[in-house]
Every structure is written in structure tokens, then in C-alpha cells.
Write an enzyme that holds these catalytic residues in place. Structure first.
Site, PDB file in Angstrom:
ATOM      1  N   GLY A   1      -1.980   7.096   1.042  1.00 52.60           N
ATOM      2  CA  GLY A   1      -2.476   8.451   1.175  1.00 52.60           C
ATOM      3  C   GLY A   1      -3.402   8.935   1.202  1.00 52.60           C
ATOM      4  O   GLY A   1      -3.753  10.196   1.196  1.00 52.60           O
TER       5      GLY A   1
ATOM      6  N   THR B   1      -2.312   3.014   3.919  1.00 49.88           N
ATOM      7  CA  THR B   1      -2.066   2.262   2.297  1.00 49.88           C
ATOM      8  C   THR B   1       0.185   2.023   2.459  1.00 49.88           C
ATOM      9  O   THR B   1      -0.050   2.917   2.833  1.00 49.88           O
ATOM     10  CB  THR B   1      -2.663   2.728   1.490  1.00 49.88           C
ATOM     11  OG1 THR B   1      -4.121   3.060   1.591  1.00 49.88           O
ATOM     12  CG2 THR B   1      -2.375   2.007   0.317  1.00 49.88           C
TER      13      THR B   1
ATOM     14  N   THR C   1      -3.953  -1.806   1.060  1.00 48.93           N
ATOM     15  CA  THR C   1      -3.865  -1.431   2.287  1.00 48.93           C
ATOM     16  C   THR C   1      -5.196  -2.452   3.288  1.00 48.93           C
ATOM     17  O   THR C   1      -5.437  -2.926   2.613  1.00 48.93           O
ATOM     18  CB  THR C   1      -5.046   0.099   1.976  1.00 48.93           C
ATOM     19  OG1 THR C   1      -5.487   0.940   2.602  1.00 48.93           O
ATOM     20  CG2 THR C   1      -6.167  -0.408   0.778  1.00 48.93           C
TER      21      THR C   1
END
Length: 582
Positions: A484, A398, A416
């Protein structure tokens, strides 16, 4: 402070990263401190220099933060295709200054939607193993209807200052003249176990002998430039209808690996949701973030609401006690997240109950200051239904960026394609997402419905947590977010505690060593001061792992007021991001 949007929920305050996905964790990360730059007019903090520069160029022309965000995203889609792009989705938080000194806050939901042809059992047959995850990710069946371009166009109608067509120049120029492959892009392409199986991606990112094109190589993408020119000249509907939409549907439906259901009707009917931000108190500040279908806002506010009951300010930020309290607060919030959060247009999400201070005070009482509780059980917030917990892999890849313009309009946007390079299907120079794997793999467990199950038109749960922090007077003080996967939540919550509890500036807050817990092992960031607490935490009953963590926090902090006001950017040194402004 006023919260705007269309949502059935939104209590408003008045004022496991997966070890089975090593290919999503880049090399080249560093935790060397970054130099800070004091800025007074406007700022962009983004994951790549070319993207940040494109955003700043728009601000210098008098563009708004949303105008700059469009330029940033279009360039990121080119130079950082492993992380985000026009074939994916996003959440954007917008903070608008008012004439009366109060800010209005809204958010735009550009999350992908499940195609109308999907079945609830889409991934139910796959094993919970690395091979199972890879099979779920690869090819057409993992592609949801992209939403980021529609979202940006919708936000531009309301907050844009420059004409739509003026926002494409840098992305088109870099596509036609070429951009320089970064070490991160080379590494992720070289180590990805799927990319070479897809001819278009292989031809674009690899040499004839099968090696990833080297960092420093100039890479051109004329197909992407042609797409951008079409959308520039004919508007965003040219992406969702006509030849561009047909190309996406054809790529998905005829994929040699796992053909999928995305259709031209799915693309033509995609709609953006404007939602009320959700806000909650932390110390004397107010934190606002994204409402469901993202779990980022409820879970960040859940962690902070639990930590509100402990005196972090007098603890060592990298000490065992602070790490223990953060990990325990996180496991409690993740337990609720995993059970209750899904698309609010399909399931009843107890958003108000999850972030209510009285509920979080009760959750905080479950924490023993000297001993880990182990796996936390979900609580029973007001409005909760009888649901089952499903399994969702949440693969991390992302990007996050923040922008503040000359007028004080701010955006915090997380974007993302889901896992690195999404579905690995490259269409007209951009990658299509694999967002369908953000749904739970089972529609029900033990006869109970799973909140995040697959359904046609439904938006999968996300961990994205774009956030703002406001002071007692309602003034914006911080914008923050990170990539993450599920660890986004802990990255953002810990950076906010760094800023508020330990008085860290933007750069030091994003550099703060990581502590992660998604209701399982406690993970400490290798090579940092907090890693030295592993034995102490084990003695408290934690199952501890120590490893490198490739967060990508980007944010800014506004310091002072009036003539003393300045902006300090923070770009995570673990990735390639930069802060730039004037």
C-alpha cells in the site's frame, strides 16, 4: 526475547496514499467477511492462492518458514507481477523460537540499492504532477539493483531445512504449464498508462488488439521458467553474475524510454544487510518491526507509542473519536518519518529517539481530543540532525505474506517492485523495479541535506512494515503486514490496535475499516462504518476524503498455548489473498 542483527541502531524493549496514482488501485476489491480456518501445525497467508499453496507444499515436506517463503516469492513473481518479483526488493522479519522459551528476532534487508552511476539530481528536473511521476517511473532510469533473491538465499543459509533446488518446483511448473490470470492482474494491466509503451510487456500481457489478456486466460512464461532453472541449478550468484545479470543491465541501459545506469558491476556487488529489529511496548505487548532504511517500523511504533496515552479500548473502533485519535497520532509520526528517516548506512537516523516512550508521550500531549491540529510539525527526538524535508512520491504496489512452520519459526515479509509493474521493463519474464522513485527528488532544500536523497549504493526509504506482536511472556501472538505504499504504516498500525485494543481475531483485524493520515487530509474507507464519521471529523477540523482503499493485509494470530494452541489466519478481502495451513 532477543533481537539479533547488525545495526547501529535499534532501541529494544526488554520483553497519503497518492491520489495521482489511480492505476495502482485495483478493482474487484471487496470487504465481504472471509471465513476463518483454525489451524494447529503451520500456516501461509499470501496474496494469491497459487503462492500460498506453494508455500504450504514446502511446509508439508518438512521445510522451514524461510523455505516456504522462497517458494511463495517465486510464484508471486509469476502470478502477481504487478506487485513483487525477483526484479525487486524486500524486507523479511524472522522470529526463531529458542530452547529456553525465548524468541530471537532478526531482519533481512533485501532493499534495492542505487546504481553507482546515478547522480543526486536524477529526478530533480521533473514536475510534481501525474505526468512527472509517470516519467520518473518509466524505463531504465528508475531501476535499482534487485535484492530479493539475494536476501532469500542469505536467509536460507541460516534458516533453511530443505535443499535450495527443492524450492523451485511449483514456480517452474506454473511458468511452463501456465497460470490463470486473475481479475486484479487483468484490471491493472488494462488501466496502466505505461505498459503498452514497452514491447516485451505488451507482448506478454496484451492481445494483438491492445486489450489486456482476460481474467481466466491461462498464461505461460517459459522465459521465467528458464531463469528459475538457472538459479535453482547454479545458485543465486547466477542471477547476479553472467548472462542473467548482463540481460538486466542491457535492458536498463538500452531502454528506449529513459535509459538508466544499472550495470553488471552493481549486480555483482549487491550485498544483503542483516539488521536488528526495532521493538517497542504497546499496552502489555511488544511490537517489533523493520528498522531503517524502512520507515515502517519507526512510524508504526511512533503511532502506537502516541496512542498508548489514550484509552482506545473503551472507544468504538469505527467511531469519530477513535478515528480522530488515530489520524492525529499518524500525522505526528509521519511528520517525523518524512524528515528523519533514510538509509542508516548514509545518514544518521535518530531511531532510538523516534520510538522512545518519553518522546512519544510528549508528542501525544500535542493532541487535542476535540480538534485536529492540522499539519503536524516534526519533533526533535534525541539524536536528530538538522535536515530538510524532501519530496518522495511513494507509489503503492507491493505484496505481503506470513509463514509459520511446524517448529514455530515465523516470517513476516513485505516484497515489492514499487509501482504497479515496476519500471515496466520485462526481462526474461520478470519485471524490473522502479525503486529509485522511492528516493526524494531533491538532494537538498534551502541548503540543508535531505535524509532520503539519491546516492550511489544507497537504499531508498521504504514504508514496508512487516511486524510481529509478542505477549508479556515473550510468546509470539501476531504476524502482520501489508502492501500500500505510504499507507502501509497506517494499515499495519490500525490492524495491531484492532487486535490489542479491541480484541479482534486475525481476520476481523485485517477487515477493520481504514483511517489514513500521512500528515494531510484524513482519508476514510468508502462503504464502511467509519465513512459515516466524515461529517463529525470535519466538524473537528479535519479535511476529509472518502474513497475505496485497496489494502492487502495478511497475517495470523496464535491463540492459546499447549493443547489449546491454534492459529487463525487473516487475509484481506480487499484483494485476492488466502490463508491456508494444516
Amino acid at each position: 526475547m532477543r533481537v539479533q542483527g547488525q545495526s547501529r541502531f535499534g532501541w529494544v524493549c526488554a520483553v497519503a496514499v497518492m491520489a495521482m496514482t489511480p492505476f495502482a488501485v485495483a478493482a474487484q476489491a471487496t470487504t465481504e467477511p472471509r471465513q476463518q480456518q483454525a489451524i494447529t501445525k503451520h500456516i501461509v497467508v499470501a496474496a494469491h492462492r497459487d503462492a500460498a499453496d506453494a508455500g504450504r507444499a514446502i511446509l508439508r515436506k518438512g521445510g522451514s518458514a524461510v523455505d516456504a517463503a522462497i517458494a511463495v516469492q517465486l510464484v508471486l513473481s509469476l502470478v502477481e507481477p504487478q506487485s513483487s518479483g525477483i526484479g525487486g526488493g524486500a524486507f523479511m522479519m524472522v522470529s526463531v523460537p529458542g530452547a529456553d522459551g525465548q524468541r530471537s528476532i532478526t531482519s533481512y534487508d533485501g532493499r534495492e540499492t542505487a546504481p553507482n552511476g546515478v547522480k543526486p539530481t536524477l529526478f530533480a528536473h521533473l514536475p510534481r504532477s501525474r505526468d512527472g511521476f509517470l516519467d520518473a517511473v518509466a524505463g531504465g532510469h528508475s531501476v535499482g539493483t534487485p535484492g530479493v533473491l539475494a536476501m532469500l538465499a542469505e536467509a536460507h543459509k541460516i534458516h533453511g531445512k530443505l535443499p535450495w533446488r527443492d524450492l523451485f518446483d511449483d514456480a517452474i511448473r506454473l511458468s511452463e504449464q501456465g497460470f490463470i490470470i486473475s481479475p486484479r492482474l487483468q484490471y491493472l494491466a488494462e488501466t496502466d498508462p505505461l505498459l503498452r509503451k514497452f514491447p516485451a510487456a505488451r507482448d506478454y500481457l496484451f492481445t494483438a488488439d491492445g486489450k489486456a489478456k482476460a481474467a481466466g486466460t491461462r498464461l505461460k512464461n517459459p522465459e521465467y521458467a528458464a531463469v528459475l532453472k538457472t538459479v535453482r541449478d547454479h545458485g543465486v550468484r547466477a542471477f547476479y553474475e553472467g548472462p542473467l545479470a548482463q540481460a538486466m543491465a542491457d535492458a536498463v541501459q538500452t531502454s528506449a524510454i529513459n535509459p538508466g545506469a544499472l550495470s553488471v558491476d552493481d549486480l555483482a556487488s549487491y550485498s544483503v544487510r542483516e539488521r536488528a529489529a526495532i521493538c517497542g511496548p504497546y499496552r502489555v505487548y511488544t511490537v517489533c518491526s523493520m528498522a531503517p532504511p524502512s520507515s515502517g517500523g519507526t512510524t508504526v511504533l511512533g503511532i502506537l507509542g502516541v496512542l498508548e496515552n489514550f484509552d482506545l479500548a473503551n472507544l468504538d473502533p469505527n467511531g469519530a473519536e477513535a478515528a480522530h485519535l488515530f489520524a492525529e497520532a499518524s500525522r505526528l509520526a509521519y511528520a517525523d518519518r518524512d524528515l528523519y528517516v533514510g538509509d542508516p548506512d548514509f545518514v544518521t537516523v535518530p531511531t532510538d529517539g523516534l520510538i522512545a516512550p518519553a518522546y512519544l508521550q510528549k508528542r501525544a500531549a500535542l493532541i487535542d481530543a476535540t480538534r485536529s491540529m492540522g499539519v503536524a510539525k516534526p519533533g526533535h527526538p534525541e539524536g536528530a540532525g538538522d535536515l530538510a524535508m524532501g519530496f518522495t512520491p511513494d507509489l503503492p504496489s507491493t505484496s505481503h505474506f506470513v509463514v509459520l512452520d511446524d517448529d514455530g519459526l515465523a516470517i513476516s515479509m513485505t516484497t515489492t517492485v514499487e509501482s504497479a509493474f515496476g519500471s515496466r521493463l520485462l526481462v526474461n519474464g520478470y519485471f524490473l523495479n522502479n525503486q529509485m522513485t522511492d528516493f526524494a527528488f531533491q538532494p537538498e532544500v534551502d541548503g540543508k541535506a535531505v535524509a532520503n536523497s539519491v546516492a550511489p549504493g544507497k537504499r531508498p526509504r521504504s514504508s514496508m512494515a512487516p511486524a510481529f506482536v509478542f505477549d508479556q511472556a515473550g510468546a509470539l501472538r501476531m504476524a502482520i503486514g501489508s502492501p500500500g505504499g505510504p499507507a502501509i504504516i497506517d494499515f499495519v498500525a490500525r490492524a495491531i490496535t484492532g487486535f490489542i485494543d479491541w480484541k479482534l481475531d486475525a481476520q476481523r483485524a485485517v477487515e477493520l475499516p481504514h483511517v489514513l493520515n500521512s500528515n494531510g487530509p484524513t482519508t476514510l474507507e468508502d462503504g464502511t462504518a467509519v465513512a459515516a464519521q466524515a461529517d463529525a471529523l470535519r466538524a473537528m477540523g479535519h479535511q476529509v476524503t472518502v474513497r475505496r482503499i485497496a489494502s492487502g493485509l495478511n497475517g495470523f494470530v496464535i491463540v492459546g498455548d499447549g493443547l489449546d494452541r491454534h492459529i487463525v489466519g487473516g487475509a484481506d478481502p480487499r484483494r485476492e489473498g488466502v490463508a491456508t495451513g494444516d
